[in-house]
Design a protein around this motif. Structure first.
Motif, PDB file in Angstrom:
ATOM      1  N   VAL A 280      47.832  42.307  37.184  1.00 45.29           N
ATOM      2  CA  VAL A 280      46.537  42.816  37.641  1.00 45.29           C
ATOM      3  C   VAL A 280      45.457  42.484  36.625  1.00 45.29           C
ATOM      4  O   VAL A 280      45.503  42.933  35.473  1.00 45.29           O
TER       5      VAL A 280
ATOM      6  N   ARG B 110      41.705  43.146  35.912  1.00 42.04           N
ATOM      7  CA  ARG B 110      40.669  44.082  36.355  1.00 42.04           C
ATOM      8  C   ARG B 110      39.378  43.995  35.569  1.00 42.04           C
ATOM      9  O   ARG B 110      38.356  44.503  36.006  1.00 42.04           O
TER      10      ARG B 110
ATOM     11  N   ARG C 139      39.897  38.575  34.201  1.00 42.03           N
ATOM     12  CA  ARG C 139      39.620  37.696  35.349  1.00 42.03           C
ATOM     13  C   ARG C 139      39.238  36.294  34.885  1.00 42.03           C
ATOM     14  O   ARG C 139      39.633  35.301  35.501  1.00 42.03           O
TER      15      ARG C 139
ATOM     16  N   ILE D 248      46.710  39.198  40.712  1.00 42.41           N
ATOM     17  CA  ILE D 248      45.706  39.725  41.632  1.00 42.41           C
ATOM     18  C   ILE D 248      44.463  40.071  40.813  1.00 42.41           C
ATOM     19  O   ILE D 248      44.549  40.755  39.793  1.00 42.41           O
TER      20      ILE D 248
ATOM     21  N   VAL E 143      40.928  41.888  40.704  1.00 38.72           N
ATOM     22  CA  VAL E 143      40.310  43.048  41.350  1.00 38.72           C
ATOM     23  C   VAL E 143      38.836  43.081  40.979  1.00 38.72           C
ATOM     24  O   VAL E 143      38.479  43.040  39.797  1.00 38.72           O
TER      25      VAL E 143
ATOM     26  N   ASP F  71      33.340  44.204  47.653  1.00 36.49           N
ATOM     27  CA  ASP F  71      33.845  43.196  48.591  1.00 36.49           C
ATOM     28  C   ASP F  71      32.710  42.192  48.770  1.00 36.49           C
ATOM     29  O   ASP F  71      31.938  42.272  49.710  1.00 36.49           O
TER      30      ASP F  71
ATOM     31  N   LYS G  39      37.343  41.429  47.889  1.00 36.49           N
ATOM     32  CA  LYS G  39      37.527  42.534  46.936  1.00 36.49           C
ATOM     33  C   LYS G  39      38.672  42.166  45.984  1.00 36.49           C
ATOM     34  O   LYS G  39      38.701  42.564  44.830  1.00 36.49           O
ATOM     35  N   TYR G  40      39.605  41.367  46.514  1.00 35.27           N
ATOM     36  CA  TYR G  40      40.772  40.923  45.757  1.00 35.27           C
ATOM     37  C   TYR G  40      40.972  39.426  45.983  1.00 35.27           C
ATOM     38  O   TYR G  40      40.747  38.933  47.083  1.00 35.27           O
TER      39      TYR G  40
ATOM     40  N   ILE H 291      44.224  36.788  45.207  1.00 34.17           N
ATOM     41  CA  ILE H 291      45.599  36.649  44.722  1.00 34.17           C
ATOM     42  C   ILE H 291      45.864  35.174  44.471  1.00 34.17           C
ATOM     43  O   ILE H 291      45.536  34.333  45.313  1.00 34.17           O
TER      44      ILE H 291
ATOM     45  N   LEU I 101      47.581  47.258  49.679  1.00 39.44           N
ATOM     46  CA  LEU I 101      47.139  47.163  48.293  1.00 39.44           C
ATOM     47  C   LEU I 101      46.832  48.524  47.686  1.00 39.44           C
ATOM     48  O   LEU I 101      46.120  48.626  46.696  1.00 39.44           O
TER      49      LEU I 101
ATOM     50  N   VAL J 182      47.205  49.025  43.878  1.00 44.03           N
ATOM     51  CA  VAL J 182      46.410  48.211  42.962  1.00 44.03           C
ATOM     52  C   VAL J 182      45.323  49.082  42.326  1.00 44.03           C
ATOM     53  O   VAL J 182      44.525  49.687  43.049  1.00 44.03           O
TER      54      VAL J 182
ATOM     55  N   SER K  65      38.954  47.993  39.573  1.00 41.12           N
ATOM     56  CA  SER K  65      38.431  47.183  38.480  1.00 41.12           C
ATOM     57  C   SER K  65      37.893  48.098  37.392  1.00 41.12           C
ATOM     58  O   SER K  65      37.641  49.279  37.615  1.00 41.12           O
TER      59      SER K  65
END
Length: 142
Positions: free
Chosen positions: A30, A32, A37, A54, A56, A60, A112-113, A115, A135, A138, A141
């Motif tokens: 993850v 976040r 990222r 993933i 986050v 969105d 929003k996510y 992967i 999800l 999860v 963020s």
């Protein structure tokens, strides 16, 4: 500290979640924070089957992804806040060394996510546009 060692240390500290895809359980690191990222799967020499990352985000919203310093081809899956897969960019290729940042193609979409899995994994695991992923585990963020 080398990029490889930084990537290894970051990967060791990221939490993981299990996301149930139609044909497999995916164990995903993850990412976040902005730093997590930005690093993503850079400098990884492999992404094992049924694993990935993933990303986050707060909202969105429109996001862009690229393959800077990514050493393996990936599937990029853009997912709505409710878990519905909006788009799969399959088999996004690795770039040659020394490509100028401005010349690196971007994969874009509203999500929003996002992967990332090894190339071909999304199709093998039944992940396609319109599929809904659970999800709820999860974390948000940061």
């Amino acid at each position: 500290m080398s990029h490889w060692l930084c990537a290894l240390l970051l990967a060791a500290t990221l939490p993981t979640v299990v996301v149930h895809a139609p044909r497999a359980d995916l164990t995903l690191e993850v990412a976040r924070t902005d730093t997590e990222r930005a690093r993503g799967l850079m400098d990884r020499t492999s992404v094992p089957e049924h694993t990935g990352m993933i990303f986050v985000f707060d909202g969105d919203d429109p996001v862009d992804f690229w393959m800077k310093d990514t050493l393996v081809s990936l599937d990029m899956i853009f997912v709505a806040a409710d878990g519905t897969v909006r788009r799969v960019y399959a088999d996004v290729p690795v770039l040659g060394a020394g490509v100028d940042d401005g010349a690196i193609p971007r994969e874009s979409g509203r999500a929003k996510y996002v992967i990332e899995l090894h190339a071909g994994e999304a199709a093998n695991d039944g992940v396609a546009a319109g599929v809904r992923l659970d999800l709820h585990s999860v974390p948000p963020s940061q």
